[in-house]
Motif scaffolding. Structure first.
Motif, PDB file in Angstrom:
ATOM      1  N   ASP A 173     108.770  14.570  13.977  1.00  0.00           N
ATOM      2  CA  ASP A 173     107.320  14.638  14.099  1.00  0.00           C
ATOM      3  C   ASP A 173     106.900  15.920  14.835  1.00  0.00           C
ATOM      4  O   ASP A 173     105.895  16.553  14.483  1.00  0.00           O
ATOM      5  CB  ASP A 173     106.795  13.412  14.855  1.00  0.00           C
ATOM      6  CG  ASP A 173     106.906  12.134  14.040  1.00  0.00           C
ATOM      7  OD1 ASP A 173     107.055  12.235  12.801  1.00  0.00           O
ATOM      8  OD2 ASP A 173     106.867  11.041  14.644  1.00  0.00           O
ATOM      9  N   GLU A 174     107.678  16.278  15.855  1.00  0.00           N
ATOM     10  CA  GLU A 174     107.387  17.524  16.576  1.00  0.00           C
ATOM     11  C   GLU A 174     107.506  18.715  15.635  1.00  0.00           C
ATOM     12  O   GLU A 174     106.662  19.620  15.640  1.00  0.00           O
ATOM     13  CB  GLU A 174     108.365  17.686  17.749  1.00  0.00           C
ATOM     14  CG  GLU A 174     108.151  18.960  18.554  1.00  0.00           C
ATOM     15  CD  GLU A 174     109.276  19.236  19.544  1.00  0.00           C
ATOM     16  OE1 GLU A 174     109.185  20.261  20.248  1.00  0.00           O
ATOM     17  OE2 GLU A 174     110.246  18.455  19.584  1.00  0.00           O
ATOM     18  N   ALA A 175     108.545  18.736  14.809  1.00  0.00           N
ATOM     19  CA  ALA A 175     108.742  19.836  13.867  1.00  0.00           C
ATOM     20  C   ALA A 175     107.601  19.910  12.856  1.00  0.00           C
ATOM     21  O   ALA A 175     107.126  21.004  12.515  1.00  0.00           O
ATOM     22  CB  ALA A 175     110.077  19.663  13.150  1.00  0.00           C
ATOM     23  N   LEU A 176     107.126  18.770  12.363  1.00  0.00           N
ATOM     24  CA  LEU A 176     106.022  18.767  11.404  1.00  0.00           C
ATOM     25  C   LEU A 176     104.736  19.287  12.049  1.00  0.00           C
ATOM     26  O   LEU A 176     103.935  19.982  11.406  1.00  0.00           O
ATOM     27  CB  LEU A 176     105.808  17.353  10.849  1.00  0.00           C
ATOM     28  CG  LEU A 176     106.914  16.815   9.930  1.00  0.00           C
ATOM     29  CD1 LEU A 176     106.676  15.350   9.603  1.00  0.00           C
ATOM     30  CD2 LEU A 176     106.995  17.647   8.652  1.00  0.00           C
ATOM     31  N   GLY A 177     104.533  18.946  13.319  1.00  0.00           N
ATOM     32  CA  GLY A 177     103.370  19.474  14.029  1.00  0.00           C
ATOM     33  C   GLY A 177     103.436  20.986  14.182  1.00  0.00           C
ATOM     34  O   GLY A 177     102.427  21.693  14.021  1.00  0.00           O
ATOM     35  N   GLU A 178     104.619  21.506  14.480  1.00  0.00           N
ATOM     36  CA  GLU A 178     104.800  22.951  14.594  1.00  0.00           C
ATOM     37  C   GLU A 178     104.629  23.635  13.241  1.00  0.00           C
ATOM     38  O   GLU A 178     104.128  24.761  13.158  1.00  0.00           O
ATOM     39  CB  GLU A 178     106.191  23.259  15.163  1.00  0.00           C
ATOM     40  CG  GLU A 178     106.384  22.825  16.601  1.00  0.00           C
ATOM     41  CD  GLU A 178     105.554  23.643  17.566  1.00  0.00           C
ATOM     42  OE1 GLU A 178     105.982  24.754  17.937  1.00  0.00           O
ATOM     43  OE2 GLU A 178     104.469  23.178  17.942  1.00  0.00           O
ATOM     44  N   ALA A 179     105.031  22.948  12.161  1.00  0.00           N
ATOM     45  CA  ALA A 179     104.861  23.502  10.820  1.00  0.00           C
ATOM     46  C   ALA A 179     103.382  23.724  10.510  1.00  0.00           C
ATOM     47  O   ALA A 179     102.992  24.742   9.917  1.00  0.00           O
ATOM     48  CB  ALA A 179     105.487  22.572   9.782  1.00  0.00           C
TER      49      ALA A 179
END
Length: 927
Positions: free
Chosen positions: A190-196
């Protein structure tokens, strides 16, 4: 347990002593073989102890106590054990970082490689020099020359490549694949998707910047001219360029924020922070934006006024930083003249304070004030190191009696310098800055406190009251008894003329906050109120709007919350980090062990045992200086031993002959300096040591920097050691700083990052960190030194800062209230409100009750939430008390500032958070 000796180790140490020392290694049922030998490692003799597990049934063992005799050092090596790594519990899990640590050392370092664990007296971490090229096969030409001629095509290549990279690396399927490969949990995904999502928005902002340049002819012209100005800034005195163009992240940040130059961008509500490793070029990045704004505004018709105020958090603002600003603005002024763009000179103001430069030049100076009759006085306030137009160091200082100006003057005027006027467009006296409103003002954070007692600072935020008809006198402000027409020049009674441009062109376009992570604790809390005050004053005059805020930082920990507290605005960081730590579109971090020539800095953690830090520091400096001295006397021998061409000997002496010894406090630095001079024995060489702290005089700093930049021909005459405090760690870039010894871990990780970044700027640097193992923080850092360096930003402590503090309100309310009187109400009244009778009459006429003032102040400070009722009541009580004092003053009190509640005056500095106590001497017999 079997002990096997090799060579002369048995004779050197004694079998019985070693067997006794190693006896408990086999405790707990461990069957092991111990091999002891003497080896040559890292250029020194060591006793090498190897423990090999031969009993898989019980893989646990206790370390034995190993004796060290004579000059040998002891190493303990363990292999063949089944191990599990420790996890850094102090760091949060993240998809970008590896939290594993293979082994901890107690009172020693650990070298782990291929299942082999070896003890060491030091921990060595190598940092690679970042590579700033993009990963795209088609590289854009970002040279100043190309972008000054035809920028759109090259910028299009850059943004198209970035968009493609974002799609490839931040696309959801790519992230799902990484999740499987690296074992991410759902929270990390979820953190990675937010950064994306942030990455796609970043690409969109850059794309919008290119499109804006394509559509807006005036902005594109300013951008092209800015590149010419920056080329001038990068040109050395010999005509060669220090750098020929932009790094990709620099131009991308400029594109992502260039819309703010237009003064009508909704994105101005964001604080845009440029974040990059120290030494990456942050200063030049926002300088490009400032120069673009200055040129664009001249093109659009702004003739004068402050475009940007750049503020630094430290008292001692680096003269090198000022010189960079001066060089860039000089380039902008030269292209403005060539293009015949109307308006005043593009100029720079140095706005620091009386400890460095004068607040004003008095006609009848008091004791301790600068005296214009003193022929040596101007020279004491020389700030620039060289002429920003011709780059020669042929600068003199002079006092212009007719215009009451302190002037920097180039001796090469008419002899090759392109600047034709007697004085450079550079101002160092506060009153001159108010009179001439330089295009860019650079100074310290503390000067914002002037808003509470200096009416002339109104020109930063709103139109001045007019223009003096006497040539060279500049802008005028609200009249006073000694300045009836508001002119700041002695005895001037000339008529006041209307302003030379429309009122809407006055007021800041941008505020820059450098090293924003240093605004913490009480300093950050107080500054947050003054940041809101600046916005409030600028919005108070008709047509006024709060300006754009740009920040820079070397760290990101708690950034969004800190920016929200300081500026009451949302924050945005550029550039976004890549999917993998150290790897992004804008730069990559090579492994110096695998990529020869890419070493940036080598960090060596040392845990002194049985000796003082001063002893270890002195011996370290002594060894280094002896080595350099030997290089000066036997260059062929030393270079042959090192495998270096002897042709490089003189450069090695220059670049590694200065040792920086860093202390956390001024007291530490003074002790270091005494120890260096009294305890370091370099044979025939007399060690030359200097001190750089916030207490070092302006003239001494300039002298030291000059000597470091242009060292004496003879090595014996040069500076060999610099004892320094945090004054050194911000904005001081000396190519010859490549070796540093740090006394005790700096008090914050951010300070560690900033401090160590002063070395190795151009050539590989060496940093010795002497840990104080009696301190838990130092001991913890030593145990996890590798990730502490590799993931330094993650160890940065969250910034403690709040704006919702009654104690801080007690400090700031006098200044806030007085600023409204001087900078808001006087403008509304169009006359001076310096007397209580005048002020109360105005309040009555305008219906300005305490309740109205309350609402204005609360709105300005952002105290509008339901849970702010305590602060609301506190401010109301203060205002009611002030109202009563204004209505019922003592007979001899005539000024509003003298009836402020609790006898507290506006802050003179944002650092004045504690009451001072006078110290008296006398009454003691010295004998």
């Amino acid at each position: 347990m079997n002990v096997a000796f090799e060579g002369d180790t048995e004779q050197a140490f004694g079998r019985s002593a070693l067997e006794e020392a190693l006896s408990n290694v086999g405790a707990g049922g461990l069957s092991a073989e111990v091999r002891v030998s003497k080896e040559r490692r890292r250029g020194r003799s060591e006793l090498f102890v190897q423990v090999v597990n031969t009993s898989p049934a019980n893989p646990k063992a206790r370390d034995g106590n190993v004796l060290s005799r004579q000059l040998y050092e002891v190493s303990l090596q363990i292999e063949g054990l089944e191990t599990q790594p420790y996890m850094l519990e102090s760091l949060p899990d993240s998809f970008r970082y590896d939290r594993r640590i293979e082994a901890y050392g107690h009172n020693c370092g650990v070298e782990a490689e291929g299942g082999v664990f070896r003890s060491a007296d030091t921990i060595v971490v190598d940092g690679g020099r970042p590579e700033y090229g993009t990963p795209s096969p088609v590289q854009p030409d970002l040279s100043f020359e190309t972008l000054a001629d035809a920028p759109i095509e090259q910028l299009e290549i850059l943004v198209a490549s970035f968009e493609k990279w974002v799609d490839e690396h931040w696309e959801e399927t790519a992230l799902l694949r990484r999740k499987e490969e690296n074992g991410w949990d759902d929270r990390m995904m979820d953190e990675a998707l937010g950064e994306a999502q942030k990455a796609h928005l970043e690409a969109l902002r850059i794309r919008n910047g290119v499109d804006l340049l394509r559509r807006n002819d005036d902005l594109r012209r300013a951008f092209k001219l800015m590149n010419e100005a920056m080329k001038h800034s990068a040109t050395k005195v010999d005509g060669k360029l220090k750098y020929e163009g932009w790094r990709s992240f620099q131009i991308a940040f400029l594109l992502s924020t260039i819309s703010s130059v237009l003064r009508d961008d909704e994105g101005d509500d964001f604080v845009d922070t440029v974040w990059f490793a120290t030494g990456g070029g942050k200063t030049e990045t926002y300088l490009g934006l400032l120069v673009t704004a200055a040129l664009y505004e001249r093109i659009k018709g702004r003739k004068t006024g402050v475009t940007a105020w750049s503020r630094f958090p430290l008292r001692m603002l680096s003269m090198q930083q000022t010189q960079r600003f001066a060089n860039a603005l000089a380039g902008a002024e030269l292209v403005r003249q060539r293009e015949e763009i109307p308006g005043a000179y593009i100029s720079l103001g140095y706005f620091v304070g009386r400890e460095s430069t004068p607040n004003r030049l008095a006609k009848r100076p008091k004791s301790g004030e600068p005296d214009f009759n003193d022929p040596d006085m101007p020279g004491r306030y020389k700030v620039l190191l060289q002429c920003p137009f011709c780059k020669h160091d042929s600068l003199d200082m002079g006092f212009n009696r007719e215009l009451v100006k302190l002037e920097h003057r180039c001796n090469r005027r008419g002899k090759g310098c392109p600047w034709k006027m007697p004085a450079l467009p550079f101002y160092v006296v506060d009153d001159e800055i108010f009179r001439f409103l330089p295009t860019v003002v650079i100074g310290t954070l503390d000067k914002a406190a002037l808003m509470g007692f200096q009416a002339s600072i109104a020109g930063f935020f709103a139109p001045p009251n007019g223009f003096c008809s006497s040539i060279g006198h500049g802008h005028v402000y609200a009249g006073r008894a000694s300045k009836k027409n508001g002119c700041l020049v002695w005895d001037c009674e000339a008529p006041v003329k209307p302003l030379i441009q429309p009122a809407h062109w006055y007021g800041l376009t941008m505020r820059l906050q450098d090293e924003v992570h240093l605004l913490r604790d009480s300093l950050g809390a107080v500054d947050s109120h003054y940041e809101s005050l600046m916005d409030h004053v600028q919005q108070a005059f008709p047509g006024g709007a709060r300006c754009k805020v740009i920040a820079s930082s070397a760290t990101l920990s708690g950034h969004d919350r800190q920016v929200g507290v300081l500026f009451n605005r949302p924050g945005r960081v550029f550039p976004l980090q890549g999917v993998v730590s150290g790897e992004s579109f804008w730069s990559s971090q090579p492994d110096p062990g695998k990529t020869p020539g890419q070493l940036l800095r080598r960090y060596v953690a040392v845990a002194p045992r049985g000796v003082t830090h001063e002893f270890v520091s002195d011996r370290t400096v002594e060894a280094m200086q002896r080595g350099v001295l030997r290089l000066t006397k036997e260059p062929e021998v030393v270079c042959t031993e090192a495998g270096i061409d002897v042709a490089h000997a003189s450069r090695l002496v220059s670049f590694y002959g200065v040792n920086v010894v860093y202390g956390n406090t001024v007291r530490d630095v003074e002790a270091i300096r005494r120890s260096l001079e009294g305890q370091v024995d370099v044979g025939q060489l007399s060690l030359n040591a200097v001190t750089l702290t916030g207490n070092t005089s302006f003239a001494e700093v300039r002298k030291v920097l000059n000597r470091l930049e242009e060292p004496e021909p003879a090595y014996a005459d040069r500076i060999h050691a610099v004892a320094a405090s945090s004054m050194l760690s911000h904005g001081v870039d000396v190519e010859r700083f490549n070796i540093m010894v740090i006394h005790g871990l700096p008090l914050t990780t951010a300070e560690f990052i900033q401090t160590t970044a002063r070395v190795g700027r151009t050539y590989p640097g060496l940093v010795y960190v002497l840990h104080r193992m009696s301190r838990e923080r130092d001991a913890a850092s030593f145990r996890q030194f590798v990730p502490y360096v590799k993931q330094g930003d993650r160890f940065v402590e969250p910034v403690p800062v709040t704006r919702r503090s009654r104690r801080v309100l007690d400090l700031t309310l006098p200044g806030l209230a007085e600023a409204r009187r001087l900078l808001v109400h006087e403008r509304t009244a169009d006359k001076a409100l310096t007397m209580i009778q005048q002020y109360t009459a105005f309040l009555d006429a305008e219906g300005m009750s305490p309740q109205v003032e309350l609402e204005e102040l609360l709105q300005a400070l952002g105290f509008t939430n339901e849970d702010d009722h305590v602060l609301r009541r506190h401010v109301m009580q203060w205002l009611e008390l002030w109202e009563y004092s204004l209505r019922n003053p003592a007979p001899n009190i005539v000024f509003p500032s003298k009836v402020l509640p609790h006898g507290r005056a506006p802050m003179q500095s944002l650092r004045d958070v504690e009451p001072s106590a006078p110290i008296h001497t006398g009454g003691f017999d010295r004998d």
